[in-house]
Scaffold this motif. Structure first.
Motif, mmCIF file in Angstrom:
data_model
loop_
_atom_site.group_PDB
_atom_site.id
_atom_site.type_symbol
_atom_site.label_atom_id
_atom_site.label_comp_id
_atom_site.label_asym_id
_atom_site.label_seq_id
_atom_site.Cartn_x
_atom_site.Cartn_y
_atom_site.Cartn_z
ATOM 1 N N THR A 132 0.852 -1.187 0.000
ATOM 2 C CA THR A 132 0.000 0.000 0.000
ATOM 3 C C THR A 132 0.890 1.240 0.000
ATOM 4 O OG1 THR A 132 -0.153 -0.063 2.419
ATOM 5 C CG2 THR A 132 -1.910 -1.143 1.166
ATOM 6 N N LEU A 133 0.322 2.362 -0.426
ATOM 7 C CA LEU A 133 1.083 3.595 -0.590
ATOM 8 C C LEU A 133 0.480 4.726 0.236
ATOM 9 C CD1 LEU A 133 1.456 3.680 -4.505
ATOM 10 C CD2 LEU A 133 2.799 2.364 -2.851
ATOM 11 N N GLU A 134 1.354 5.566 0.748
ATOM 12 C CA GLU A 134 0.968 6.858 1.305
ATOM 13 C C GLU A 134 1.615 7.913 0.417
ATOM 14 O OE1 GLU A 134 1.020 9.348 5.544
ATOM 15 O OE2 GLU A 134 2.272 7.564 5.299
ATOM 16 N N ILE A 135 0.806 8.588 -0.408
ATOM 17 C CA ILE A 135 1.309 9.538 -1.391
ATOM 18 C C ILE A 135 1.152 10.945 -0.837
ATOM 19 C CG2 ILE A 135 1.080 10.406 -3.747
ATOM 20 C CD1 ILE A 135 -0.067 7.648 -4.508
ATOM 21 N N LEU A 136 2.257 11.669 -0.764
ATOM 22 C CA LEU A 136 2.290 12.955 -0.079
ATOM 23 C C LEU A 136 2.795 14.062 -0.995
ATOM 24 C CD1 LEU A 136 4.084 11.378 2.946
ATOM 25 C CD2 LEU A 136 1.783 12.326 3.121
ATOM 26 N N ASP A 137 2.164 15.215 -0.929
ATOM 27 C CA ASP A 137 2.687 16.450 -1.515
ATOM 28 C C ASP A 137 3.386 17.191 -0.378
ATOM 29 O OD1 ASP A 137 3.139 19.065 -2.376
ATOM 30 O OD2 ASP A 137 1.286 19.161 -3.537
ATOM 31 N N PRO A 138 4.727 17.208 -0.356
ATOM 32 C CA PRO A 138 5.422 17.790 0.804
ATOM 33 C C PRO A 138 5.108 19.259 1.040
ATOM 34 C CG PRO A 138 6.922 16.466 -0.522
ATOM 35 C CD PRO A 138 5.666 16.637 -1.330
ATOM 36 N N ARG A 139 4.602 19.958 0.019
ATOM 37 C CA ARG A 139 4.257 21.364 0.228
ATOM 38 C C ARG A 139 3.121 21.524 1.231
ATOM 39 N NH1 ARG A 139 2.418 23.363 -5.315
ATOM 40 N NH2 ARG A 139 1.435 21.315 -5.192
ATOM 41 N N HIS A 140 2.173 20.600 1.210
ATOM 42 C CA HIS A 140 0.945 20.783 1.975
ATOM 43 C C HIS A 140 0.688 19.702 3.015
ATOM 44 C CE1 HIS A 140 0.089 23.807 -1.020
ATOM 45 N NE2 HIS A 140 0.087 22.909 -1.989
ATOM 46 N N ASP A 141 1.139 18.495 2.751
ATOM 47 C CA ASP A 141 0.804 17.381 3.645
ATOM 48 C C ASP A 141 1.755 17.329 4.835
ATOM 49 O OD1 ASP A 141 -1.283 16.549 2.012
ATOM 50 O OD2 ASP A 141 0.054 15.339 0.758
ATOM 51 N N LEU A 172 6.216 12.571 -2.613
ATOM 52 C CA LEU A 172 6.913 11.580 -1.800
ATOM 53 C C LEU A 172 5.931 10.452 -1.526
ATOM 54 C CD1 LEU A 172 9.293 10.620 0.024
ATOM 55 C CD2 LEU A 172 8.137 11.819 1.899
ATOM 56 N N THR A 173 6.352 9.247 -1.792
ATOM 57 C CA THR A 173 5.490 8.087 -1.566
ATOM 58 C C THR A 173 6.174 7.141 -0.583
ATOM 59 O OG1 THR A 173 4.588 8.240 -3.801
ATOM 60 C CG2 THR A 173 4.295 6.150 -2.636
ATOM 61 N N VAL A 174 5.480 6.835 0.512
ATOM 62 C CA VAL A 174 5.977 5.852 1.470
ATOM 63 C C VAL A 174 5.336 4.509 1.127
ATOM 64 C CG1 VAL A 174 6.272 5.251 3.902
ATOM 65 C CG2 VAL A 174 6.146 7.662 3.217
ATOM 66 N N LEU A 175 6.173 3.475 1.004
ATOM 67 C CA LEU A 175 5.707 2.134 0.662
ATOM 68 C C LEU A 175 5.490 1.323 1.942
ATOM 69 C CD1 LEU A 175 8.322 1.319 -2.154
ATOM 70 C CD2 LEU A 175 6.171 2.592 -2.366
ATOM 71 N N TYR A 176 4.361 0.658 2.020
ATOM 72 C CA TYR A 176 4.057 -0.195 3.168
ATOM 73 C C TYR A 176 3.834 -1.628 2.691
ATOM 74 C CZ TYR A 176 3.318 4.125 5.781
ATOM 75 O OH TYR A 176 3.483 5.355 6.380
ATOM 76 N N GLU A 177 4.444 -2.538 3.389
ATOM 77 C CA GLU A 177 4.270 -3.967 3.103
ATOM 78 C C GLU A 177 3.549 -4.600 4.280
ATOM 79 O OE1 GLU A 177 7.005 -7.912 2.145
ATOM 80 O OE2 GLU A 177 7.929 -6.069 2.860
ATOM 81 N N ALA A 217 10.624 4.105 0.339
ATOM 82 C CA ALA A 217 10.081 5.391 -0.110
ATOM 83 C C ALA A 217 10.548 5.677 -1.528
ATOM 84 C CB ALA A 217 10.517 6.512 0.830
ATOM 85 N N VAL A 218 9.765 6.500 -2.226
ATOM 86 C CA VAL A 218 10.085 6.931 -3.584
ATOM 87 C C VAL A 218 9.801 8.422 -3.691
ATOM 88 C CG1 VAL A 218 9.621 6.631 -6.053
ATOM 89 C CG2 VAL A 218 9.403 4.670 -4.499
ATOM 90 N N SER A 219 10.733 9.163 -4.287
ATOM 91 C CA SER A 219 10.543 10.589 -4.558
ATOM 92 C C SER A 219 10.511 10.791 -6.064
ATOM 93 C CB SER A 219 11.688 11.407 -3.950
ATOM 94 O OG SER A 219 11.619 12.761 -4.371
ATOM 95 N N ALA A 220 9.539 11.562 -6.546
ATOM 96 C CA ALA A 220 9.403 11.759 -7.991
ATOM 97 C C ALA A 220 8.885 13.146 -8.310
ATOM 98 C CB ALA A 220 8.465 10.704 -8.587
ATOM 99 N N SER A 221 9.298 13.650 -9.458
ATOM 100 C CA SER A 221 8.744 14.881 -10.021
ATOM 101 C C SER A 221 7.759 14.504 -11.120
ATOM 102 C CB SER A 221 9.858 15.759 -10.602
ATOM 103 O OG SER A 221 10.716 16.226 -9.589
ATOM 104 N N LEU A 222 6.684 15.268 -11.231
ATOM 105 C CA LEU A 222 5.664 15.026 -12.254
ATOM 106 C C LEU A 222 5.941 15.950 -13.432
ATOM 107 C CD1 LEU A 222 2.496 14.778 -9.988
ATOM 108 C CD2 LEU A 222 4.138 12.981 -10.617
#
Length: 337
Positions: A4-13, A50-55, A62-67
């Motif tokens: 499962t994923l926790e997908i975060l926008d670091p500006r606001h979340d 920023l995406t935190v991966l949960y198993e 974790a994964v960091s990506a630009s759109l």
């Protein structure tokens, strides 16, 4: 395995629960600290996730990506995402790391499953207009760990790494070409004899301000603006937070009180990362060859601190090889959804 994923926008979340403990336990450097992620995201030229991966409910990486959207951006990006584009996975704030990491040391097949869960989840999050993911700083052997049947590979600049097993600088000098060794020593003597020049090595917060670091970095960043997807210049608020913490070292050259050269190093118990170098040109008050002397100071510090080695970063590969660094091949991998 349930990912499962926790997908975060670091500006606001808000910072996810236990993030700092997760980062430090995974051995990730300070640029992954959440307040720095937030400052980086506000200055970036494309939205950052920023995406935190949960198993099975436990944090696994974790994964960091630009759109990278279809519309070109100038300056800072607009508040909303594009409806189509490419997910560009890269480390926040520097290109000497990968944009993904795991807790512990999972087996290759488990890494692939975790990243497959990321790809599926991020595709659902963004919608059908987003067509591919680009994985940067992929090392030899890693493509098999990345999900996807079709992979387009683009070789990129190698990553320079120098192991530092010696007791002192003489051990390092003995491994490099005689001409290079003699020139480094000669320049070091010249700088030591310069009555106007002072050199300090230590925690960045004691040696430099964010404003000084921003001024020298901006001058250096201009040299690299033509490349594809260039990093946005790091703003002063980001550098204020970066150099004000406990995990950044600096090598600062001053002429009187004026900062004329600066190297910032992301400290790490094993492999610190040389984040940046900036210097004034000689015609505006700098000194010739400070760049090379900076490497001498970095190696000397790493040996004294008992570090396993230094990540010299990318660019100037021939120079870094002449200083004894190994060049690790690297590539970008584009994988269509």
């Amino acid at each position: 395995m349930s990912v499962t994923l926790e997908i975060l926008d670091p500006r606001h979340d808000p910072e996810p629960d236990g993030w700092e403990r997760l980062r430090t336990a995974a051995g990730q450097c300070v640029t992954w600290r959440y307040d720095l992620l937030r400052a980086y995201a506000w200055a970036a030229q494309a939205p950052v996730l920023l995406t935190v991966l949960y198993e099975d409910g436990a944090a696994a990486g974790a994964v960091s990506a630009s759109l990278r959207g279809v519309r070109p951006r100038r300056g800072s990006y607009a508040a909303r995402r594009d409806v189509a584009g490419v997910v560009d996975v890269h480390a926040p704030g520097n290109r000497s790391q990968k944009g993904w990491w795991f807790t512990g040391d999972p087996a290759p097949e488990r890494r692939r499953e975790l990243l497959r869960g990321y790809v599926r989840g991020i595709r659902r999050e963004l919608g059908p207009g987003w067509r591919a993911v680009v994985w940067r700083e992929v090392s030899p052997g890693e493509p098999a760990q990345l999900p996807g049947a079709v992979k387009l590979t683009l070789p990129t600049a190698p990553l320079a790494k120098l192991a530092t097993p010696w007791r002192d600088l003489d051990g390092w000098y003995a491994t490099i070409d005689r001409a290079r060794r003699d020139s480094l020593k000669r320049r070091a003597r010249g700088f030591a004899a310069d009555p106007e020049l002072s050199v300090a090595v230590g925690p960045a917060r004691e040696l430099v301000t964010g404003a000084e670091a921003a001024a020298l970095r901006a001058e250096n960043d201009l040299k690299h603006r033509a490349r594809l997807f260039p990093l946005a210049p790091l703003p002063q608020p980001y550098l204020d937070a970066l150099v004000g913490g406990d995990e950044v070292m600096a090598i600062a050259y001053r002429d009187g009180g004026r900062l004329i050269g600066l190297s910032l190093i992301l400290d790490h118990l094993a492999w610190p990362i040389c984040l940046s170098w900036g210097a004034l040109p000689p015609e505006t008050g700098g000194r010739k060859h400070l760049y090379f002397d900076g490497y001498v100071r970095m190696v000397e510090w790493a040996i004294a601190a008992g570090r396993a080695g230094l990540v010299f970063g990318k660019g100037q590969a021939d120079v870094k090889r002449s200083l004894g660094a190994d060049l690790v091949p690297s590539s970008a991998l584009a994988v269509p959804f």
